[in-house]
Design a protein around this motif. Structure first.
Motif, PDB file in Angstrom:
ATOM      1  N   UNK A  94       0.826  -1.061  -0.116  1.00  0.00           N
ATOM      2  CA  UNK A  94      -0.019  -0.014  -0.137  1.00  0.00           C
ATOM      3  C   UNK A  94       0.930   1.157  -0.146  1.00  0.00           C
ATOM      4  N   UNK A  95       2.142   1.186  -0.472  1.00  0.00           N
ATOM      5  CA  UNK A  95       2.940   2.364  -0.261  1.00  0.00           C
ATOM      6  C   UNK A  95       3.486   2.540  -1.565  1.00  0.00           C
ATOM      7  N   UNK A  96       3.722   3.754  -2.146  1.00  0.00           N
ATOM      8  CA  UNK A  96       4.141   4.315  -3.462  1.00  0.00           C
ATOM      9  C   UNK A  96       5.634   4.899  -3.305  1.00  0.00           C
ATOM     10  N   UNK A  97       6.690   4.165  -3.889  1.00  0.00           N
ATOM     11  CA  UNK A  97       7.937   4.607  -3.511  1.00  0.00           C
ATOM     12  C   UNK A  97       8.301   6.008  -4.324  1.00  0.00           C
ATOM     13  N   UNK A  98       8.682   6.629  -3.570  1.00  0.00           N
ATOM     14  CA  UNK A  98       9.231   8.196  -3.976  1.00  0.00           C
ATOM     15  C   UNK A  98      10.891   8.177  -4.033  1.00  0.00           C
ATOM     16  N   UNK A  99      11.699   7.661  -3.350  1.00  0.00           N
ATOM     17  CA  UNK A  99      13.005   7.691  -3.780  1.00  0.00           C
ATOM     18  C   UNK A  99      13.694   6.730  -2.997  1.00  0.00           C
ATOM     19  N   UNK A 100      15.108   6.111  -3.191  1.00  0.00           N
ATOM     20  CA  UNK A 100      15.806   5.578  -2.348  1.00  0.00           C
ATOM     21  C   UNK A 100      16.485   6.452  -1.304  1.00  0.00           C
ATOM     22  N   UNK A 107       2.069   6.565   1.637  1.00  0.00           N
ATOM     23  CA  UNK A 107       0.804   5.573   1.907  1.00  0.00           C
ATOM     24  C   UNK A 107      -0.237   6.025   0.757  1.00  0.00           C
ATOM     25  N   UNK A 108      -0.685   5.087  -0.028  1.00  0.00           N
ATOM     26  CA  UNK A 108      -1.450   5.253  -1.066  1.00  0.00           C
ATOM     27  C   UNK A 108      -2.983   5.997  -0.401  1.00  0.00           C
ATOM     28  N   UNK A 109      -3.308   6.996  -1.237  1.00  0.00           N
ATOM     29  CA  UNK A 109      -4.666   7.804  -1.048  1.00  0.00           C
ATOM     30  C   UNK A 109      -4.375   8.682   0.366  1.00  0.00           C
ATOM     31  N   UNK A 110      -3.308   8.950   0.763  1.00  0.00           N
ATOM     32  CA  UNK A 110      -2.855  10.024   1.758  1.00  0.00           C
ATOM     33  C   UNK A 110      -1.784  10.655   1.455  1.00  0.00           C
TER      34      UNK A 110
END
Length: 512
Positions: free
Chosen positions: A202-208, A222-225
């Motif tokens: 449920x998590x969208x990766x932004x950067x390492x 977190x998706x949707x937030x």
């Protein structure tokens, strides 16, 4: 004046940088050295003149040996190989001397028109195993992968778990081989990480954020937030031992049991597509290691930092959890608030656990900050709160002096020193450290565990007491300075009044 020897130049720089000598003393020693018919080494002259002690001489020579070969411009070492060597040394896989020899061999091969990576040479020399090369590459955000179609081997930069990589030659998928027989590759591929391009659960990766030998940490949403978290997951569980997977899960469970403002918070532990990961609070700021690299802190700030972390450790210890890997890179300083946060409980253990998560007698932790008893730890009883106190004491030592109490070419030599030698007082490297502060440091890093503070609470309280006394002393000094100033002003006014009285009296006497 004759041309200076490169070794003496380096020796002088190290002595000056560490505050062992002044510029004037160094110039004087050079004059003495050059006036001799057969010039001696600069260190000998400085010692004879009484500018440095024999202990300081040995410390500089050790540091010089570790750095001298890297000053040879002819080597032209590539940045990735320099980093490879630094990681190999830090992990204890190779000594500085072994790395320097490999760099020289690499330069000779280059002169012959041949190219070889530092990893290849170290494997051929029997210094590293292929498995160790793979571990080091993971720290460099690299992974060796093989094409399923044409069998070509690639050094993939920034490999992303759960994301497929295709061969640029035939288009087939690349996979990490279960058994890596050689570190040699045909080419390199660099993977881009576009923000928001892929997700895990449920998590969208932004950067390492960072990558180590076992895990990788991403900044995620977190998706949707709009909730931003740090997501930690294992690099390759197919290659991981059951003990490593258990240790990874143990970290999440250990932190989840803790609720303290100076300990990172864990939100949940999940598994998607065979990948274990957990989410924790995202701390925006810098590590204490970065603070040290940027010039360090004042003595008072160093003590305040140590006190805060000691209080966090005291809470963790009260929950029967020892950290076992206290070091500057595991302590974050939050940018906006200045809050200190203790991170990375990857080696944390319940005090009543056995060493089932490690091989019997195998020391875990970072050798530079590891207590001497860890080298022979045969059961969990050796890992009590006082082991964490030792590591925190090493951090305080580094904050105050800019270096660690012990230096060595490899972890084995380092641990032997820790077990058999008393640490040098921090005042050797920073004479400005007050005696009570030096005593606090030395009590933290005492060789014998029974000679250390009995708990992190005792350490925090002693630092608090010292800081209180120091502030009260400064306050009294300020008040006294004001009184002295007031007294001087009053005395001046009295002198003016008296002079006025004398002049007026003389004038009146003349009139009458």
């Amino acid at each position: 004046m004759p041309k200076a020897d490169p070794q003496d130049i380096l020796f002088g720089r190290i002595a000056l940088h560490n505050g062992f000598v002044t510029e004037e003393q160094l110039k004087n020693a050079l004059k003495v050295q050059y006036s001799e018919q057969k010039p001696r080494r600069l260190g000998e002259v400085l010692l004879e003149l009484g500018y440095i002690s024999s202990d300081q001489l040995q410390l500089i020579l050790r540091s010089q040996d570790m750095r001298l070969d890297m000053h040879d411009k002819r080597l032209k070492t590539r940045k990735r190989d320099i980093l490879f060597g630094a990681v190999a040394k830090r992990l204890g896989f190779a000594s500085q001397q072994e790395i320097n020899e490999a760099v020289k061999k690499q330069a000779l091969l280059r002169e012959q028109g041949k190219e070889a990576s530092l990893g290849e040479i170290l494997v051929e020399d029997g210094v590293l195993t292929v498995s160790q090369v793979k571990t080091i590459l993971s720290y460099q955000r690299r992974s060796i992968m093989v094409c399923q179609g044409c069998n070509k081997r690639y050094n993939v930069v920034n490999p992303i778990p759960t994301r497929q990589v295709k061969c640029p030659e035939c288009g087939s998928l690349l996979v990490e081989p279960e058994v890596l027989d050689s570190p040699k590759v045909d080419a390199s591929i660099e993977e881009e990480i576009p923000s928001g391009a892929f997700s895990i659960g449920e998590y969208i990766i932004l950067e390492e954020i960072s990558r180590g030998g076992m895990g990788i940490v991403y900044k995620a949403r977190k998706k949707g937030t709009n909730i931003i978290v740090a997501l930690k997951m294992m690099l390759d569980e197919k290659e991981s031992l059951k003990e490593e997977v258990a240790r990874f899960e143990n970290e999440a469970k250990a932190i989840a049991r803790l609720n303290h403002p100076n300990i990172v918070s864990v939100f949940d532990l999940s598994c998607v597509g065979g990948k274990h990961f957990f989410s924790m609070e995202y701390i925006e700021g810098k590590t204490l290691a970065q603070v040290i690299d940027e010039g360090g802190t004042s003595i008072e700030e160093a003590l305040s930092i140590t006190r805060t972390i000691a209080e966090a450790l005291d809470y963790a210890h009260s929950q029967k959890i020892c950290h076992r890997d206290i070091k500057p890179s595991n302590i974050m300083l939050e940018g906006k608030t200045g809050r200190l946060v203790l991170m990375d409980f990857g080696l944390a253990v319940r005090q009543e656990q056995t060493l089932r998560l490690t091989k019997t007698g195998f020391a875990v932790g970072t050798p530079l900050y590891m207590p001497p008893e860890s080298a022979t730890a045969g059961n969990i009883k050796e890992y009590d709160p006082r082991s964490d106190i030792y590591s925190l004491g090493c951090v305080l030592y580094e904050l105050l002096t800019g270096r660690l109490p012990f230096m060595a070419d490899n972890p084995l030599e380092l641990m032997v020193k820790k077990m058999n030698e008393d640490p040098p007082p921090p005042t050797v490297f920073n004479p400005k450290i007050p005696k009570p502060v030096a005593q606090i440091v030395l009590k933290c890093i005492a060789r014998k565990i029974d000679e250390r503070y009995p708990s992190a609470r005792h350490l925090a309280d002693e630092i608090a007491s010292y800081l209180h006394k120091t502030r009260m002393r400064k306050k009294r000094h300020g008040i006294l300075s004001k009184l002295v100033k007031y007294g001087a002003v009053t005395a001046s006014l009295a002198a003016i009044a008296y002079a006025t009285y004398i002049v007026t009296t003389q004038f009146l006497l003349r009139i009458f």
